[in-house]
Design a protein around this motif. Sequence first.
Motif, PDB file in Angstrom:
ATOM      1  N   ASP A  40       0.815  -1.209   0.000  1.00 25.88           N
ATOM      2  CA  ASP A  40       0.000   0.000   0.000  1.00 25.88           C
ATOM      3  C   ASP A  40       0.851   1.262   0.000  1.00 25.88           C
ATOM      4  OD1 ASP A  40      -2.293  -1.581   0.147  1.00 25.88           O
ATOM      5  OD2 ASP A  40      -2.231  -1.634   2.351  1.00 25.88           O
ATOM      6  N   SER A  41       0.312   2.309  -0.586  1.00 22.19           N
ATOM      7  CA  SER A  41       0.968   3.619  -0.544  1.00 22.19           C
ATOM      8  C   SER A  41       0.847   4.202   0.861  1.00 22.19           C
ATOM      9  CB  SER A  41       0.330   4.570  -1.557  1.00 22.19           C
ATOM     10  OG  SER A  41       0.471   4.085  -2.861  1.00 22.19           O
ATOM     11  N   GLU A  42       1.796   5.085   1.208  1.00 24.06           N
ATOM     12  CA  GLU A  42       1.790   5.676   2.544  1.00 24.06           C
ATOM     13  C   GLU A  42       2.527   7.009   2.506  1.00 24.06           C
ATOM     14  OE1 GLU A  42       3.928   3.188   5.246  1.00 24.06           O
ATOM     15  OE2 GLU A  42       5.799   3.308   4.121  1.00 24.06           O
ATOM     16  N   PHE A  43       2.336   7.775   3.585  1.00 22.66           N
ATOM     17  CA  PHE A  43       3.058   9.028   3.772  1.00 22.66           C
ATOM     18  C   PHE A  43       3.757   8.991   5.117  1.00 22.66           C
ATOM     19  CE2 PHE A  43       3.343  13.226   5.710  1.00 22.66           C
ATOM     20  CZ  PHE A  43       4.086  13.906   4.757  1.00 22.66           C
ATOM     21  N   LYS A  44       5.037   9.407   5.145  1.00 22.84           N
ATOM     22  CA  LYS A  44       5.795   9.474   6.385  1.00 22.84           C
ATOM     23  C   LYS A  44       6.579  10.783   6.424  1.00 22.84           C
ATOM     24  CE  LYS A  44       6.417   4.562   7.394  1.00 22.84           C
ATOM     25  NZ  LYS A  44       7.401   3.474   7.693  1.00 22.84           N
ATOM     26  N   GLY A  45       6.637  11.372   7.601  1.00 26.59           N
ATOM     27  CA  GLY A  45       7.389  12.603   7.773  1.00 26.59           C
ATOM     28  C   GLY A  45       8.231  12.548   9.035  1.00 26.59           C
ATOM     29  N   ASN A  46       9.344  13.286   9.047  1.00 29.41           N
ATOM     30  CA  ASN A  46      10.187  13.342  10.237  1.00 29.41           C
ATOM     31  C   ASN A  46      11.176  14.500  10.132  1.00 29.41           C
ATOM     32  OD1 ASN A  46      13.077  12.322   9.472  1.00 29.41           O
ATOM     33  ND2 ASN A  46      11.700  10.873   8.462  1.00 29.41           N
ATOM     34  N   LEU A  47      11.910  14.723  11.226  1.00 24.22           N
ATOM     35  CA  LEU A  47      12.985  15.720  11.272  1.00 24.22           C
ATOM     36  C   LEU A  47      14.302  15.076  11.687  1.00 24.22           C
ATOM     37  CD1 LEU A  47      10.220  17.445  12.376  1.00 24.22           C
ATOM     38  CD2 LEU A  47      11.933  19.244  12.216  1.00 24.22           C
ATOM     39  N   ARG A  48      14.435  13.758  11.519  1.00 23.03           N
ATOM     40  CA  ARG A  48      15.598  13.046  12.037  1.00 23.03           C
ATOM     41  C   ARG A  48      16.906  13.432  11.355  1.00 23.03           C
ATOM     42  NH1 ARG A  48      11.562   8.968  11.861  1.00 23.03           N
ATOM     43  NH2 ARG A  48      11.050   8.111  13.912  1.00 23.03           N
ATOM     44  N   GLN A  49      16.822  13.886  10.114  1.00 29.33           N
ATOM     45  CA  GLN A  49      18.059  14.244   9.414  1.00 29.33           C
ATOM     46  C   GLN A  49      18.695  15.501   9.992  1.00 29.33           C
ATOM     47  OE1 GLN A  49      19.508  15.432   4.928  1.00 29.33           O
ATOM     48  NE2 GLN A  49      17.749  14.087   5.099  1.00 29.33           N
ATOM     49  N   SER A  50      17.950  16.282  10.761  1.00 24.16           N
ATOM     50  CA  SER A  50      18.497  17.483  11.390  1.00 24.16           C
ATOM     51  C   SER A  50      19.763  17.130  12.161  1.00 24.16           C
ATOM     52  CB  SER A  50      17.466  18.087  12.355  1.00 24.16           C
ATOM     53  OG  SER A  50      16.277  18.410  11.681  1.00 24.16           O
ATOM     54  N   ARG A  51      20.728  18.019  12.121  1.00 26.35           N
ATOM     55  CA  ARG A  51      22.024  17.717  12.746  1.00 26.35           C
ATOM     56  C   ARG A  51      22.639  18.960  13.357  1.00 26.35           C
ATOM     57  NH1 ARG A  51      24.534  15.890   7.099  1.00 26.35           N
ATOM     58  NH2 ARG A  51      22.684  14.609   7.385  1.00 26.35           N
ATOM     59  N   ILE A  52      23.571  18.731  14.246  1.00 22.60           N
ATOM     60  CA  ILE A  52      24.267  19.830  14.900  1.00 22.60           C
ATOM     61  C   ILE A  52      25.723  19.437  15.060  1.00 22.60           C
ATOM     62  CG2 ILE A  52      23.738  18.998  17.242  1.00 22.60           C
ATOM     63  CD1 ILE A  52      23.460  22.028  18.014  1.00 22.60           C
ATOM     64  N   ASN A  53      26.615  20.426  14.885  1.00 26.74           N
ATOM     65  CA  ASN A  53      28.039  20.145  15.022  1.00 26.74           C
ATOM     66  C   ASN A  53      28.746  21.289  15.733  1.00 26.74           C
ATOM     67  OD1 ASN A  53      29.129  22.136  12.967  1.00 26.74           O
ATOM     68  ND2 ASN A  53      27.883  20.863  11.591  1.00 26.74           N
ATOM     69  N   MET A  54      29.904  20.951  16.281  1.00 28.97           N
ATOM     70  CA  MET A  54      30.783  21.939  16.895  1.00 28.97           C
ATOM     71  C   MET A  54      32.179  21.761  16.315  1.00 28.97           C
ATOM     72  SD  MET A  54      29.581  22.061  20.889  1.00 28.97           S
ATOM     73  CE  MET A  54      30.528  23.572  21.147  1.00 28.97           C
ATOM     74  N   LYS A  55      32.847  22.886  16.087  1.00 29.72           N
ATOM     75  CA  LYS A  55      34.162  22.866  15.462  1.00 29.72           C
ATOM     76  C   LYS A  55      35.078  23.848  16.177  1.00 29.72           C
ATOM     77  CE  LYS A  55      36.356  23.722  10.940  1.00 29.72           C
ATOM     78  NZ  LYS A  55      36.080  24.089   9.536  1.00 29.72           N
ATOM     79  N   THR A  56      36.294  23.414  16.444  1.00 29.90           N
ATOM     80  CA  THR A  56      37.307  24.310  17.001  1.00 29.90           C
ATOM     81  C   THR A  56      38.494  24.374  16.046  1.00 29.90           C
ATOM     82  OG1 THR A  56      38.475  22.566  18.235  1.00 29.90           O
ATOM     83  CG2 THR A  56      36.661  23.694  19.349  1.00 29.90           C
ATOM     84  N   THR A  57      39.056  25.560  15.902  1.00 24.93           N
ATOM     85  CA  THR A  57      40.263  25.735  15.099  1.00 24.93           C
ATOM     86  C   THR A  57      41.245  26.597  15.881  1.00 24.93           C
ATOM     87  OG1 THR A  57      39.359  27.684  13.984  1.00 24.93           O
ATOM     88  CG2 THR A  57      39.015  25.566  12.911  1.00 24.93           C
ATOM     89  N   LYS A  58      42.520  26.257  15.767  1.00 27.52           N
ATOM     90  CA  LYS A  58      43.568  27.051  16.410  1.00 27.52           C
ATOM     91  C   LYS A  58      44.886  26.772  15.718  1.00 27.52           C
ATOM     92  CE  LYS A  58      44.963  25.887  20.493  1.00 27.52           C
ATOM     93  NZ  LYS A  58      45.003  25.528  21.939  1.00 27.52           N
ATOM     94  N   SER A  59      45.853  27.635  15.936  1.00 28.25           N
ATOM     95  CA  SER A  59      47.201  27.454  15.403  1.00 28.25           C
ATOM     96  C   SER A  59      48.127  27.053  16.537  1.00 28.25           C
ATOM     97  CB  SER A  59      47.706  28.740  14.746  1.00 28.25           C
ATOM     98  OG  SER A  59      46.906  29.082  13.632  1.00 28.25           O
ATOM     99  N   VAL A  60      48.882  25.976  16.319  1.00 26.54           N
ATOM    100  CA  VAL A  60      49.835  25.482  17.308  1.00 26.54           C
ATOM    101  C   VAL A  60      51.164  25.264  16.605  1.00 26.54           C
ATOM    102  CG1 VAL A  60      50.373  23.683  18.985  1.00 26.54           C
ATOM    103  CG2 VAL A  60      47.989  24.351  18.603  1.00 26.54           C
ATOM    104  N   GLU A  61      52.142  26.062  16.946  1.00 28.68           N
ATOM    105  CA  GLU A  61      53.481  25.937  16.354  1.00 28.68           C
ATOM    106  C   GLU A  61      53.405  25.938  14.830  1.00 28.68           C
ATOM    107  OE1 GLU A  61      55.298  22.502  18.003  1.00 28.68           O
ATOM    108  OE2 GLU A  61      55.445  23.356  20.031  1.00 28.68           O
ATOM    109  N   ASP A  62      52.705  26.919  14.296  1.00 36.32           N
ATOM    110  CA  ASP A  62      52.564  27.109  12.849  1.00 36.32           C
ATOM    111  C   ASP A  62      51.774  26.004  12.154  1.00 36.32           C
ATOM    112  OD1 ASP A  62      54.007  29.493  12.922  1.00 36.32           O
ATOM    113  OD2 ASP A  62      55.924  28.424  12.760  1.00 36.32           O
ATOM    114  N   LYS A  63      51.059  25.197  12.922  1.00 33.88           N
ATOM    115  CA  LYS A  63      50.206  24.161  12.348  1.00 33.88           C
ATOM    116  C   LYS A  63      48.749  24.471  12.671  1.00 33.88           C
ATOM    117  CE  LYS A  63      53.629  20.442  12.546  1.00 33.88           C
ATOM    118  NZ  LYS A  63      53.767  20.381  11.075  1.00 33.88           N
TER     119      LYS A  63
END
Length: 331
Positions: A40-63
């Motif tokens: 049978d045909s059906e309809f499904k909905g969700n928000l599960r693909q939603s995502r969240i991330n955290m990122k840090t960047t810094k320089s250490v000894e020219d790297k």
Amino acid sequence: MVATCASAQAIDIVTTGDTTLSIGGYIKAEGAFNSPDEGDSEFKGNLRQSRINMKTTKSVEDKKLTGFIEGDFYGDYAKGGSNLRLRHAYVQVDDLTVGKTWNGQFLAVAPLSTEQLDFWGTGIGTASGGGSYIRPDLTVHYTYKGLRFTAQDPVYDDASLPDMVVSYKDKIANLDYNVAVTAREAENGEDSDVGVGVSLAGKLALGEHSLHGSVFNGKGMGAYSAICVGGPLIMNGGADCDAEDGKLISQTGYSVGYKHQFSQKLRGNLRYGEVNVDDAANTSANVKSANLIYEYLPDLDLGIEWREQSATTFPWMPAGQQIEIMAKYEF
């Protein structure tokens, strides 16, 4: 899928000296009308693909030192839940990346592919058809100019070597391309063997529009292409995905696509992908899709996609047709 690779959208929330902490991700609401070949045909909905991330960047000894962690809400999807799932957790020092992140096959293809709304079968027809599902628990990437060397946690539990990928990307005029060679130890019954494959992906810019294509061939490819001896990986199961009668079986896949920029705010994509396995059953699978995506506001997209797949790839993605509608806000 390309947008998920680089996390281009991000908000800097803390900057101390040469250290920056940023937050990013998106909220995506999606609904799918399923019209399976059987049932049978059906309809499904969700928000599960939603995502969240955290990122840090810094320089250490020219790297340049980067840390990145991301999750979405597909952790218990097969049982109907929406628990937080770890997608990425890696550290990058200049050209070296170590952690849980994209496999080498995915990075050799996805940046050159057409944009799709389908989260589950977006790469069928490429060497990374299952790339959105296989993010090894440990991956090591090292890049040198256009070369990328990858060693990743093997799919086969008893493998004595990591799965390996060597790829090279470059550009000729308006053509971007990436060629990759893969090697992995795979079960062939009571023993194991090493399967080798090659992949070529390209994107040809035509002003604001573009043509996309890829082709791959080799043995031991099914664990990543998502199409195995006897059928799709999720339905076939087992570590001997690439073997029949004690031997590794070769397969060939290709995809073609076209992106059209109708206006500054409206774009559309057409795509076809197919995989053929050289087994006794002549296993094959294909998927067709077409979409329109409208930038309603900066960082807020509305979209609709039609798609048809010839084989059931997941219990919730049966053979047949689907129409998906979505709204996605990136931050």
